[in-house]
Design a protein around this motif. Structure first.
Motif, mmCIF file in Angstrom:
data_model
loop_
_atom_site.group_PDB
_atom_site.id
_atom_site.type_symbol
_atom_site.label_atom_id
_atom_site.label_comp_id
_atom_site.label_asym_id
_atom_site.label_seq_id
_atom_site.Cartn_x
_atom_site.Cartn_y
_atom_site.Cartn_z
ATOM 1 N N ARG A 108 0.854 -1.188 0.000
ATOM 2 C CA ARG A 108 0.000 0.000 0.000
ATOM 3 C C ARG A 108 0.888 1.236 0.000
ATOM 4 O O ARG A 108 1.951 1.231 0.611
ATOM 5 N N ASP A 109 0.451 2.265 -0.652
ATOM 6 C CA ASP A 109 1.203 3.518 -0.698
ATOM 7 C C ASP A 109 0.232 4.597 -1.153
ATOM 8 O O ASP A 109 -0.178 4.613 -2.315
ATOM 9 N N TYR A 110 -0.172 5.460 -0.234
ATOM 10 C CA TYR A 110 -1.150 6.488 -0.591
ATOM 11 C C TYR A 110 -0.934 7.726 0.271
ATOM 12 O O TYR A 110 -0.241 7.670 1.292
ATOM 13 N N ARG A 117 1.681 10.826 3.824
ATOM 14 C CA ARG A 117 1.915 9.646 3.007
ATOM 15 C C ARG A 117 1.955 8.427 3.923
ATOM 16 O O ARG A 117 2.638 8.419 4.952
ATOM 17 N N LEU A 118 1.217 7.392 3.549
ATOM 18 C CA LEU A 118 1.081 6.203 4.385
ATOM 19 C C LEU A 118 1.205 4.953 3.528
ATOM 20 O O LEU A 118 0.845 4.970 2.355
ATOM 21 N N GLY A 119 1.661 3.884 4.119
ATOM 22 C CA GLY A 119 1.715 2.663 3.348
ATOM 23 C C GLY A 119 2.305 1.499 4.106
ATOM 24 O O GLY A 119 2.590 1.585 5.304
ATOM 25 N N ALA A 120 2.470 0.413 3.399
ATOM 26 C CA ALA A 120 3.031 -0.805 3.968
ATOM 27 C C ALA A 120 3.648 -1.620 2.835
ATOM 28 O O ALA A 120 3.089 -1.684 1.742
ATOM 29 N N ILE A 121 4.784 -2.192 3.117
ATOM 30 C CA ILE A 121 5.485 -3.022 2.130
ATOM 31 C C ILE A 121 5.631 -4.423 2.708
ATOM 32 O O ILE A 121 6.133 -4.594 3.819
ATOM 33 N N PHE A 395 5.096 2.391 6.665
ATOM 34 C CA PHE A 395 5.879 3.620 6.512
ATOM 35 C C PHE A 395 4.972 4.836 6.495
ATOM 36 O O PHE A 395 3.775 4.726 6.216
ATOM 37 N N LEU A 396 5.542 5.972 6.833
ATOM 38 C CA LEU A 396 4.789 7.220 6.835
ATOM 39 C C LEU A 396 5.740 8.361 6.526
ATOM 40 O O LEU A 396 6.928 8.278 6.830
ATOM 41 N N TYR B 99 -6.405 4.080 8.877
ATOM 42 C CA TYR B 99 -5.276 3.274 8.378
ATOM 43 C C TYR B 99 -5.584 1.791 8.462
ATOM 44 O O TYR B 99 -5.286 1.023 7.557
ATOM 45 N N SER B 350 8.844 -0.110 11.223
ATOM 46 C CA SER B 350 8.163 1.013 10.592
ATOM 47 C C SER B 350 9.222 2.012 10.153
ATOM 48 O O SER B 350 10.220 2.215 10.849
ATOM 49 N N VAL B 351 9.009 2.638 9.000
ATOM 50 C CA VAL B 351 9.980 3.577 8.459
ATOM 51 C C VAL B 351 9.359 4.974 8.407
ATOM 52 O O VAL B 351 8.209 5.139 7.999
ATOM 53 N N PHE B 352 10.134 5.968 8.852
ATOM 54 C CA PHE B 352 9.679 7.353 8.941
ATOM 55 C C PHE B 352 10.450 8.155 7.909
ATOM 56 O O PHE B 352 11.668 8.272 7.973
ATOM 57 N N LEU B 353 9.706 8.679 6.939
ATOM 58 C CA LEU B 353 10.331 9.239 5.739
ATOM 59 C C LEU B 353 10.563 10.734 5.837
ATOM 60 O O LEU B 353 9.613 11.517 5.936
ATOM 61 N N THR B 357 9.378 13.908 9.746
ATOM 62 C CA THR B 357 8.621 12.752 10.251
ATOM 63 C C THR B 357 9.324 12.122 11.453
ATOM 64 O O THR B 357 9.898 11.040 11.356
ATOM 65 N N PRO B 368 -0.558 4.367 11.280
ATOM 66 C CA PRO B 368 0.017 3.014 11.385
ATOM 67 C C PRO B 368 0.191 2.600 12.836
ATOM 68 O O PRO B 368 0.286 3.456 13.724
#
Lengths: 431, 431
Positions: A108-110, A117-121, A395-396, B99, B350-353, B357, B368
């Motif tokens: 997910r990436d939106y 920005r939020l998502g999951a890999i 991720f965020l 989320y 979890s990754v903070f971009l 962030t 998340p």
């Protein structure tokens, strides 16, 4: 003659509760022994493996070549298989692969309305270990059901450990390993093998996830190492629940019930039907079939100890609630409209729809995994899947505008929870 | 002054391996005590809970009203909150809900080329139990992060257990319970509470899944009950890895590192940067900030014992491999193009971009889940999600044609595995 229960029996609720609550799993007191073995493997590595393997399997891990089975040997075993067996294994593998490929989760990436920005890999684990029992329980189908989801998940390294008592190997298992693309096969079994996979030794690199069936020592080792590595569900004795109306061939249903009973004396087979006469016919067929089965002794023990038949008034009205209490590993719906029952039953490992879907097709060739939750665990757990060999990174990302929108609330909560450095990390960034 | 490591140091590999392998989790020898408590709760139920609660929490479960906190009390606590705090909790809850709603898995139902109907249905568990610690670690954010995914999953009954030492409750936690729609709150803590949720007592009905943080006794109780119920991951001390170039404000990065260090003396904060001068600036900022923090003592202990700074030559070339070895719970990417690093790092909770962030926004309001794998477990496990409160039932259905296509292969494999009843259940149906 087995006792046929009826939901009309005023004492049914109590009798049924006793069946639901019966624990067919023996409490094995191996925790201490397993802890010792794991400690020793962690400390002494390969030397410990060699000692245990000599002691438990009568097999010497002396020369380098003694330790593992080369991939060439698997390929040879594959080519030496009888053609019909090879084709059956290939069909099974292809269908298992296709079902599990469709299971791969989507990333997910939106960016949401606040501009966050939020998502999951989803990513595979680096390495998976698969325990394969020696002896009678060394099933090639089981190897496929464990190895293929790992490979479909994208696991780079798949290592098998399996005991080879007196050096004996199982050619069908080796052939299945070839089909599944297994990378390493180590001739080590028991709790010591699980310890080696989790901690790593001089020869065996550690893995991230360990799956596969095993005896009480193997199961306890996995339990104790849960958290050091990922494991599949705690497994117990197998069970089947067949929900069948009176329009079935009693011989078919008898065979379906026995296909569970022949696995192990602790297996459980349960029939729910709305036709008492049919139940009696099934029982007669069971008696006859058992007398003709090579596995008859096991099946007899299981059926006599754990077999249950329940007669209800109305299948659709009564069976789903009973099925949910049992939360069975396998549920066969041998009725005209299985769909209706499927959507009324909430707890089941796998459901087999209609009269032409005996559990055995699911055990081998249908595609869904046959590693399923047992002992009422379908209430909270699922069959093995690609997800067991993957993990998700969330991720965020915020920019100045979205930070301005939600950052202050984070600082407020951090202060309220007595975490001032959390608050400061936000407040420093507030313009 | 903390030791700043450099990847140019010829001894770096060894030093880094020591950091990766260091276990910050104390081996707590509570397994025996926990087993006793669980056995007693299973046997004596509420009477055991009353005894333990008197002994450990100094609280008498005497009258019926002593046992639980009514939903009205949660609603009152909610209305009594300071408006900014209430709004912050509501914002957090709404974003967490959104989320996790997007996380709901899709069912599958299709018929393949062989005519076999295949699929899977995801369903929520019936009941979930959530452990909420008492005292300092009773975080309302933690309640939201555990309770909301359960509710989004569709769990019908969500029961909280929480110790209330000397009867004291935490109004913020009660308010969060109101927001999350918790159904029951039981004033019981420790291993005995986990046992009550798993086995059920006279008053507390059993649940299917237990999540939530707790002390060593609670964690060990969950471990021991894994398999009786589902549990979330084994949790350990928290950690953050910040990957930052020299263009960051050192004060910001210092606060980010300390937001982990202030949690617990066993927390770990690691900085990887390509700028040695920046690392020294960050360290100066850390010293200054610690002196001003109410949580300074904990942060100091954590930073001195477990803090690490690593200087690399090239962030993009070197940081991902180091990050994967650490497989950290939280990874901040404070660089211009965090996207590139995101896709090079395989193991992270979890990754903070980007520079705007900080981890704290993820802890509270981003959406998340903040329940994430610790202690290198991101190699194989994922943050809490709706999937932890759901399970999947696979299903399959064959008709005469598809049975004719794949049934014989199942019979072949069953014979080869020595399971004749399996084979018979197929062969009887072959026309």
């Amino acid at each position: 003659m087995i006792n046929i229960l009826s939901t009309l029996d005023p004492d049914f609720a109590r009798k049924f509760a006793r069946i639901v609550e019966a624990r067919r799993e023996a409490d094995s007191d191996v925790a201490g022994q397993v802890a010792d073995i794991l400690r020793t493997v962690k400390l002494r590595g390969d030397a410990a493996l060699a000692d245990y393997t000599q002691r438990f399997d009568g097999y010497a891990l002396a020369d380098e070549a003694d330790w593992s089975i080369p991939r060439e040997a698997c390929e040879e075993a594959y080519h030496a298989l009888a053609p019909d067996l090879r084709e059956a294994l290939e069909l099974a593998a292809a269908r298992i692969r296709a079902y599990h490929e469709a299971q791969l989760p989507e990333n997910r990436d939106y960016t949401d309305a606040a501009g966050v920005r939020l998502g999951a890999i989803w990513r595979p684990v680096d390495a998976a270990g698969l325990y394969v029992p020696g002896g009678r329980a060394a099933y090639p189908s089981s190897l496929l059901m464990n190895a293929i989801p790992a490979k479909v998940a994208g696991v780079r390294r798949l290592a098998i450990t399996t005991p080879t008592p007196q050096g004996q190997t199982n050619p069908m298992v080796l052939a299945a390993a070839h089909i599944a693309g297994v990378d390493e096969i180590w001739r080590v079994g028991g709790a010591q093998a699980v310890g080696a996979l989790a901690y790593g030794t001089q020869r065996i690199r550690p893995v991230d996830v360990i799956t596969g069936p095993g005896n009480a020592w193997v199961a306890e080792a996995k339990r104790q190492l849960y958290g050091v590595v990922g494991i599949d569900m705690v497994a117990g004795p197998s069970e089947i629940l067949v929900i069948a109306d009176g329009k079935n061939d009693p011989d078919w249903i008898a065979a379906d019930l026995l296909s569970q009973a022949e696995h192990d004396p602790t297996s459980q087979s349960i029939l729910i039907t709305d036709d008492a006469g049919f139940a009696r016919q099934v029982e007669d067929c069971i008696d006859l079939q058992i007398s003709q089965l090579a596995t008859g002794k096991t099946a007899r023990t299981s059926w006599d100890a754990h077999g249950v038949m329940i007669v209800v008034n109305d299948l659709e009205a009564e069976a789903p609630a009973l099925a949910d209490r049992l939360a069975a590993e396998h549920v066969e719906l041998a009725v005209d409209e299985p769909e209706r029952l499927l959507h009324k039953i909430r707890h089941a490992g796998s459901v087999f729809l209609g009269r032409m879907t005996p559990e055995a097709v699911g055990d081998y060739v249908a595609g869904p995994n046959h590693v399923l939750p047992t002992g009422r665990r379908a209430r909270f757990s699922s069959g093995l899947s690609v997800l067991d060999f993957m993990k998700r990174t969330s991720f965020l990302g915020l920019d100045e505008a979205s930070f301005a929108a939600i950052g202050p609330a984070a600082a407020t909560l951090a202060h309220a929870e007595g975490l001032p450095a959390h608050a400061k990390s936000v407040e420093l960034r507030i313009k």
